[in-house]
Motif scaffolding. Sequence first.
Motif, mmCIF file in Angstrom:
data_model
loop_
_atom_site.group_PDB
_atom_site.id
_atom_site.type_symbol
_atom_site.label_atom_id
_atom_site.label_comp_id
_atom_site.label_asym_id
_atom_site.label_seq_id
_atom_site.Cartn_x
_atom_site.Cartn_y
_atom_site.Cartn_z
ATOM 1 N N GLU A 1 0.662 -1.340 0.169
ATOM 2 C CA GLU A 1 -0.091 0.592 -0.009
ATOM 3 C C GLU A 1 1.045 1.346 -0.002
ATOM 4 N N LYS A 2 2.053 1.069 0.925
ATOM 5 C CA LYS A 2 3.574 2.794 0.773
ATOM 6 C C LYS A 2 3.869 2.268 -0.893
ATOM 7 N N GLY A 3 3.096 1.692 -2.077
ATOM 8 C CA GLY A 3 3.979 1.514 -3.023
ATOM 9 C C GLY A 3 5.344 0.523 -4.023
ATOM 10 N N TYR A 4 5.423 0.106 -2.800
ATOM 11 C CA TYR A 4 6.144 -1.280 -2.803
ATOM 12 C C TYR A 4 5.954 -1.891 -3.855
ATOM 13 N N SER A 5 6.505 -2.617 -4.682
ATOM 14 C CA SER A 5 6.483 -3.374 -6.223
ATOM 15 C C SER A 5 6.023 -4.824 -5.798
ATOM 16 N N LEU A 6 6.040 -5.898 -6.723
ATOM 17 C CA LEU A 6 6.031 -7.238 -6.024
ATOM 18 C C LEU A 6 7.395 -8.022 -6.195
ATOM 19 N N PRO A 7 8.420 -6.892 -6.861
ATOM 20 C CA PRO A 7 9.914 -7.687 -6.504
ATOM 21 C C PRO A 7 10.338 -7.378 -5.769
ATOM 22 N N MET A 8 9.803 -5.872 -5.198
ATOM 23 C CA MET A 8 10.820 -5.255 -4.165
ATOM 24 C C MET A 8 9.770 -6.089 -3.039
ATOM 25 N N LEU A 9 9.153 -6.923 -2.615
ATOM 26 C CA LEU A 9 8.501 -7.680 -1.581
ATOM 27 C C LEU A 9 8.680 -8.659 -1.320
#
Length: 188
Positions: free
Chosen positions: A174-182
Motif C-alpha cells: 500500500e506504500k508503493g512497494y512492487s512485487l519484486p521489492m516484496l
Amino acid sequence: MNRLLDHRLVRQCAPTLAGLKVGSLFCMESSPSETLCKQLAHWNKELNPRGVCVRVIAERCGRSFIYVYREDALQKLIAEPEIRHFLAAYGYTDFSTDCALAYMTARIRKCHCFPHEVGLFLGYPLEDVKGFIINGGRNSKYTGYWKVYGDVTECEKRFACFRKCFNVFNKLFEKGYSLPMLTVRNAA
C-alpha cells in the motif's frame, strides 16, 4: 501491468513471497485467456528471477486457480523420501517439479474437489495432510491456515508468523512497494 491484481497476489501469497512457505493458492475470476496469459507472464517475469513461479492449476466455474510457488523449495520438499512415498501412493511416478505439478493438475481436473495431497504443495506438514485424509477433515486438534492433526504448538508459531507477514507485506504494498521489492530472493 495491473496493480489491483498484484495486490491480490500479495494479499493471498505473502508468506510464499517472503520465503516462509513452499506455495500458495488463490482463485480469480477467469478473464479472457489472453488477458490471463498476459497477467501470468507479467508475474513470472517479475518473480522468476527471485525464485517464485506462477501458474494456473485448475479452471472451474468461471474461476482460475493460481498456484504461486518457490520452485527450489518445492523440489526439495518432493525429494524427501517420506513425501515421495506418500505421493507415490497417489500415482506420482516422476518427482521433478514440472512432472509432479503436471500430475497434480491432471488429478485436479479429474476430481470434483482438490486432491488432498495439494496440501503438501502448499507447505502443510505431511502429518496434517495424512490426518486430514484419515479423519475426513474432522477431529483436528486446531484450525488455522489448515487443519492441524500433529504439532499444534509448531503450527501456531507458523500461523502467527504468516499473519505478521500478511500484515507487513500489505502495508508495504500500500506504500508503493512492487512485487519484486516484496519478494525475497532465493538464497544462493
